[in-house]
Motif scaffolding. Sequence first.
Motif, mmCIF file in Angstrom:
data_model
loop_
_atom_site.group_PDB
_atom_site.id
_atom_site.type_symbol
_atom_site.label_atom_id
_atom_site.label_comp_id
_atom_site.label_asym_id
_atom_site.label_seq_id
_atom_site.Cartn_x
_atom_site.Cartn_y
_atom_site.Cartn_z
ATOM 1 N N GLU A 1 -0.147 -5.028 -1.196
ATOM 2 C CA GLU A 1 0.425 -5.901 -0.171
ATOM 3 C C GLU A 1 1.789 -6.371 -0.649
ATOM 4 N N PHE A 2 2.758 -6.432 0.250
ATOM 5 C CA PHE A 2 4.101 -6.874 -0.105
ATOM 6 C C PHE A 2 4.725 -7.619 1.056
ATOM 7 N N PHE A 3 5.881 -8.235 0.775
ATOM 8 C CA PHE A 3 6.640 -8.880 1.845
ATOM 9 C C PHE A 3 7.598 -7.840 2.402
ATOM 10 N N CYS A 4 7.377 -7.425 3.643
ATOM 11 C CA CYS A 4 8.201 -6.376 4.245
ATOM 12 C C CYS A 4 9.486 -6.998 4.801
ATOM 13 N N PRO A 5 10.649 -6.599 4.288
ATOM 14 C CA PRO A 5 11.900 -7.144 4.822
ATOM 15 C C PRO A 5 12.186 -6.667 6.241
ATOM 16 N N LEU B 1 5.057 5.850 -2.431
ATOM 17 C CA LEU B 1 5.102 7.286 -2.216
ATOM 18 C C LEU B 1 6.103 7.962 -3.152
ATOM 19 N N THR B 2 5.744 9.168 -3.579
ATOM 20 C CA THR B 2 6.713 10.060 -4.212
ATOM 21 C C THR B 2 6.782 11.323 -3.361
ATOM 22 N N GLY B 3 7.923 11.992 -3.376
ATOM 23 C CA GLY B 3 8.102 13.135 -2.486
ATOM 24 C C GLY B 3 8.628 14.369 -3.192
ATOM 25 N N ARG B 4 8.335 15.513 -2.583
ATOM 26 C CA ARG B 4 8.895 16.795 -3.013
ATOM 27 C C ARG B 4 9.663 17.372 -1.839
ATOM 28 N N ARG B 5 10.945 17.673 -2.068
ATOM 29 C CA ARG B 5 11.788 18.208 -0.997
ATOM 30 C C ARG B 5 11.798 19.734 -1.043
ATOM 31 N N ARG B 6 11.809 20.335 0.147
ATOM 32 C CA ARG B 6 11.890 21.789 0.259
ATOM 33 C C ARG B 6 12.887 22.161 1.355
ATOM 34 N N LEU B 7 13.660 23.184 1.068
ATOM 35 C CA LEU B 7 14.534 23.760 2.088
ATOM 36 C C LEU B 7 13.675 24.541 3.070
ATOM 37 N N VAL C 1 8.675 2.725 -1.087
ATOM 38 C CA VAL C 1 7.598 1.889 -0.567
ATOM 39 C C VAL C 1 7.617 2.002 0.949
ATOM 40 N N GLU C 2 6.490 2.407 1.528
ATOM 41 C CA GLU C 2 6.387 2.555 2.980
ATOM 42 C C GLU C 2 5.518 1.446 3.553
ATOM 43 N N CYS C 3 6.062 0.701 4.509
ATOM 44 C CA CYS C 3 5.300 -0.351 5.177
ATOM 45 C C CYS C 3 4.279 0.280 6.109
ATOM 46 N N ALA C 4 3.037 -0.194 6.031
ATOM 47 C CA ALA C 4 1.984 0.356 6.868
ATOM 48 C C ALA C 4 2.155 -0.025 8.329
ATOM 49 N N ALA C 5 2.955 -1.051 8.603
ATOM 50 C CA ALA C 5 3.132 -1.503 9.987
ATOM 51 C C ALA C 5 4.333 -0.840 10.641
ATOM 52 N N THR D 1 11.720 0.551 -4.498
ATOM 53 C CA THR D 1 10.590 -0.126 -5.140
ATOM 54 C C THR D 1 10.923 -1.543 -5.593
ATOM 55 N N ASP D 2 12.222 -1.900 -5.658
ATOM 56 C CA ASP D 2 12.571 -3.269 -6.047
ATOM 57 C C ASP D 2 12.109 -4.290 -5.020
ATOM 58 N N VAL D 3 11.740 -3.823 -3.813
ATOM 59 C CA VAL D 3 11.243 -4.754 -2.797
ATOM 60 C C VAL D 3 9.935 -5.398 -3.253
ATOM 61 N N LEU D 4 9.222 -4.740 -4.170
ATOM 62 C CA LEU D 4 7.957 -5.289 -4.659
ATOM 63 C C LEU D 4 8.165 -6.467 -5.602
ATOM 64 N N ASP D 5 9.411 -6.675 -6.064
ATOM 65 C CA ASP D 5 9.694 -7.831 -6.916
ATOM 66 C C ASP D 5 9.633 -9.137 -6.135
ATOM 67 N N HIS D 6 9.789 -9.060 -4.823
ATOM 68 C CA HIS D 6 9.740 -10.269 -3.983
ATOM 69 C C HIS D 6 8.281 -10.642 -3.751
#
Length: 231
Positions: A31-35, A46-52, A69-73, A80-85
């Motif tokens: 749970e986090f404070f979503c700006p 989330l981590t991602g892998r990019r493909r052409l 960080v992806e907001c569920a709403a 990820t620094d948003v989690l510091d709040h």
Amino acid sequence: MLPVRGRNGRAAGLARVLGVRTAWTCVGDGEFFCPGCGGDRNYQRLTGRRRLTLVGVPVLPRGGTGPVVECAACRRHFGTDVLDHPTTVRFSAMLRDAVHTVALAVLAAGDTCSRAALETAAAAVRAAGFDGCTEEQLAALVEALAADTGRVHGEPCGAGLAIELHEALDPLAPHLAPAGREAVLLRGARIALADGPYTPAERDVLATVGAALTICAQDVKRLLEAARTPS
């Protein structure tokens, strides 16, 4: 005659053929404070892998991306620094505990736990979120603190008490606006003034509170003088 496609047209056509697709993998949640939403929400880390891609089909790896960080709403992505709040709930608890610690420190610094000081302290602590706080509870805590540390009323702010103040206030200070930090200090000042002028020990405690809240010494002095003037 067929129309001549311009540069923008060729670029649009190429974009339909070639692209980059990111495949996301969840590596954590909470749970986090979503700006974006402006409130507490669930999130996925989330981590991602990019493909052409060629006409939508992944053909070549393009390396990793994230984490994000992806907001569920709102589904927006943030660093990820948003989690510091802190969340709203966590912030309220931090503020409540900070005011409680300041109140106990100021009461312990007073020559005596007078009824006026206890009433002012209890009102401040209740306003901060400890709804059931009473004068008797605070008096008992101050006596227990003195018995545990061997401290007597009226002493300057010792190392142990200074550490407790910093532990309560240091994590909170970065998330308070200047007016909010000043308000916490002024609550302590009003407790000290409830039974008369500041004692040297009370000034010492309040200076420690100001330092932990990252208020400069000059502003601490100004605020303590302002608290002495009835509004």
